[in-house]
Structures are given as C-alpha cells and as structure tokens.
Design an enzyme around this catalytic site. Sequence first.
Site, PDB file in Angstrom:
ATOM      1  N   SER A   1       0.843  -1.184   0.000  1.00  0.00           N
ATOM      2  CA  SER A   1       0.000   0.000   0.000  1.00  0.00           C
ATOM      3  C   SER A   1       0.885   1.243   0.000  1.00  0.00           C
ATOM      4  O   SER A   1       2.110   1.147   0.102  1.00  0.00           O
ATOM      5  CB  SER A   1      -0.903   0.012   1.234  1.00  0.00           C
ATOM      6  OG  SER A   1      -0.122   0.259   2.372  1.00  0.00           O
ATOM      7  N   LYS A   2       0.240   2.384  -0.089  1.00  0.00           N
ATOM      8  CA  LYS A   2       0.940   3.658  -0.187  1.00  0.00           C
ATOM      9  C   LYS A   2       1.997   3.859   0.892  1.00  0.00           C
ATOM     10  O   LYS A   2       3.028   4.452   0.644  1.00  0.00           O
ATOM     11  CB  LYS A   2      -0.069   4.818  -0.088  1.00  0.00           C
ATOM     12  CG  LYS A   2      -0.705   5.157  -1.364  1.00  0.00           C
ATOM     13  CD  LYS A   2      -0.493   6.587  -1.841  1.00  0.00           C
ATOM     14  CE  LYS A   2       0.905   7.032  -2.067  1.00  0.00           C
ATOM     15  NZ  LYS A   2       1.529   6.804  -3.307  1.00  0.00           N
ATOM     16  N   ARG A   3       1.701   3.342   2.076  1.00  0.00           N
ATOM     17  CA  ARG A   3       2.648   3.616   3.165  1.00  0.00           C
ATOM     18  C   ARG A   3       3.995   2.908   2.932  1.00  0.00           C
ATOM     19  O   ARG A   3       4.998   3.253   3.555  1.00  0.00           O
ATOM     20  CB  ARG A   3       2.038   3.256   4.523  1.00  0.00           C
ATOM     21  CG  ARG A   3       2.005   1.833   4.837  1.00  0.00           C
ATOM     22  CD  ARG A   3       1.210   1.495   6.078  1.00  0.00           C
ATOM     23  NE  ARG A   3       0.812   0.114   6.001  1.00  0.00           N
ATOM     24  CZ  ARG A   3       1.602  -0.884   6.325  1.00  0.00           C
ATOM     25  NH1 ARG A   3       2.817  -0.647   6.786  1.00  0.00           N
ATOM     26  NH2 ARG A   3       1.199  -2.134   6.206  1.00  0.00           N
TER      27      ARG A   3
END
Length: 474
Positions: free
Chosen positions: A240-242
């Site tokens: 994911s983005k993180r």
Amino acid sequence: MNIRTRFAPSPTGLLHIGGARTALFNYLFAKHHGGEFLLRIEDTDKARSTNEAVQVILNGMEWLGLNHDGQTVYQSQREARHVEVALQLLAEGKAYRCYCTAEELQAMREKAMAEKRPPRYDGRWRDRDPAEAPAGVKPAIRLKAPREGEVVLADLVQGEVRVKNAEMDDMIILRSDGTPTYLHAVVVDDHDMAITHVIRGDDHLTNTFRQIQIYDALGWHKPAFAHIPLIHGADGAKLSKRHGAVSILEFREQGFLPEALCNYLLRLGWGHGDEEFLAREKQVELFTLEGVGRAASRMDYAKLTHLNGMWLRQADDARLVKDVMQRLVTAGLTVDTAALARLAVLMPGLKERAKTLEELTASSAFLARAVPLPFEPKALALLSDDAKDMLKRLLPVLEATDFSVTALDAALRAFAEAEGRKLGQVAQPLRAALTGSTMSPGIDATISALGRDEVIERLCAAIDGKVAADKNQI
Ligand code: GLU
C-alpha cells in the site's frame, strides 16, 4: 496451438505495480510462445470505472512497452453477448430464474451468519415452477451449478487445487436489472477472445472455481489458469501507499526507467539463476510459468533503485538528455541551447553517479542555472577565504588555457603542484564554485563543458561570495 493471453484490468483506480507485473507475465508468456497478448478493459462497473483510469492504463502499458495485439476490447461494449449466453443457458435448462426479493436474500444472509455458516443462496428457485413467480419481481438468472462432485483446477503456478461443488451456491449470471455479472462476463469474453491461458493474481483463485462451473455448463473448452502471487511490502503486509510508490505513474515521476521496472518485476518472484540484468528480448526467451514461485513477493525499493541505476548507465544519452531537460523545465529552470549542449556533453559522466532520473536531474541542474548559483551547505563550507584566494590565482591560469579536457587536466595538475596542494584540494573548491555542489563529473570535463565565459563568471561570483537561494525545488 496459438497461445493467446490477455491483461484484463478494471479501470477503477490506478495501474498499480501488481497489475503491471500481471501484464508483464502475460506479455512474456505469449511472446515466448510466439503467441498474442490482448488487452481487455473490464469497465462493467459503471459507477466506479472512469475514462481517466482507462487512460492511465493505456499510457502505463505504453510506457512499460507492453504493447498488445489487436484492438483494445471494452467489456462494457459486449453486454449484449453476455446476455445472449445467459439466455442460452436458461433455454438449455442450465440456468434458472430466481425471483427472490432483496429482503429474502438479506434474511438468508442473516440466518447463515447467525448459524455461523458462510452466506450462501439456498437454491429455493432452482426447481420451483416459474408459474409461482410473485408479481412485480424482476428475476435474476442463476447458474444451476452441480451440487455433487468437485471442481479440480490444475493451476500452472499453484498446482492442483480442488473445491467441492457443495461449497458453492448457484451464482447469479444476469442480475435482475438485466446486466451481466462480472464472473459471467469474463468467461464469455475469454472464450470469445480465444484466450488459451489466463494468468492473473491469486486473489482471483476463488473466482476461477465459479468460472469453471460456467465453462462446464456451456460445454466450452477451458483455458489453462495460472494464479500468480501478489506483491507485498517489505513487512509482509499487502502493498500500500505507506510502503512507497504503488502506482506505475508514480514510479515514472520518481525517475524509474520502464525497462528497469519490468526487469525488477520479473525478477520479483520469478527465478532464473543469478542473472539480475535482463533485457526484454532475454526475458521473452527465458520466461516460463514454472519459474514463478507460489509465495507472495516482497517489494524491495532499494533493490529496484539499484537495478534502475544499472539500467540508467546503459541508457542512451540522447534519451536521458531529453528526459532530464523536461524535468528541469518542469522545475522552473530555463534550458537554453548552451545548457542543452553542456548536458549532452556531460551526460556520460552524470549518469554514472545517479540511480534515478530524479537524481540525474538534480545533479544536472547546475548546468542550466544562472549566476549566482545556489549552494549546498557542504559546498559553501569548501569556499573558505583561503580557497577563494586560491581560486583568484587560478582565474588567470584558466583564462590562458585551451579548454579541451586534456589541456585543462594538465593545467590543473601544474597549478596544484605550484600551489603545493593535492589535486583534490584544488578540484573540490573549484567544483563547489562552479556547480554549487560537492559532486559532479570529472572537474576537467565539467569545466570544459561549461565553457570559458561561464567558468570565469561562476568563479568570480563565488570569489565575491555571491549566493542565490534555491528557488527551484529539484
Ligand atoms: N478485472 C480484474 C482485475 O482488475 C481481472 C480479471 C481477470 O484477470 O480475470 O482484477
């Protein structure tokens, strides 16, 4: 057999790195076998599909060099055909009309949950006389799926996987509003497009068992299936983005080369000895599904960056110049013909020191800047009074020197010797004065590329202590 694969993204979001890898594997598998690679946009979810997302997919595929054969197929345009096949199943008694209301289905779900069973349709209209249909309820069409036996899938990556038919309910193939369901549409499309191999993420494995039921009901030949593991972050969690960039366009913005990204995505979860650096031709030659592992792959951004550096060093200079120039302009710098010429001359040296196009742009920016330059703190620290005095003495030497790389090298060495300094003790403050940084290609090449007038102007400004604030965020 003419091998045909397809990439079938839903245009509901960005083209992410997992989708790109699925596309790559489909492309390589088809090309390895001299077959075709098709593209189908699965835009049946009208509420969530956008034209923008379609564009991102098309641009992303083009950027990655995953050119598909034939016309792009849009699933939404094939609705009539999906309906036709559903009605055919109905006519053959392999599907039936279900008149359950939304409330009935909700009650069925709640009951199953209360009894801690997976929510499943109980088949109440399977054998019921349609004459009993309640007035005013529009029916959905459900597949009359077998209740005995099991679906056996010989998956080309996962091996043999089985699911009992009793564990699956009669799925809807045509909703009560007359629209086909996704599971049904995919089967009809893959069949009509003569797809021989469906290679997709293993999150689709449960769909495959249901789709096989549809194939069997239609008596259609099934494609081979290969479910490839998903990509996770370094911590093992779903990417994911993180974790960092996930969308293909983000990787492009950050300065990754498409060939490096493809090379990395292939090596991620596909083994071929220790050979890390693989160009597209070699990838096509070597790719087999047997080499794809079953475990989820972990995205390693550092490794990708390293590989990108390797690809950057191999990349054509003119292409890099063009890309860097656009990035400099986007950052607000003016790239005139003189700056462009300097960039072209120095590119072989600049690309040796960068891992991404972003880094390459940052290290090239000094070539396009006007005097006075902005300075990195470390570079400014090199410009002590003693260093400035030395640069003052160097000025007439440079003014008198021929600006070829060899002549400059000789002149700098002679100057350093006369000053009783090491070459580095001359080169470092000089580099700082000319570039505002502590790193650049060889100092002789840098001086030569800048040209006499520019060098003199930059040296004088540095000697006078003129420093600009860096307004361009590079
Ligand atoms: N449209 C599906 C997705 O984007 C892929 C379906 C398939 O490959 O069969 O996940």
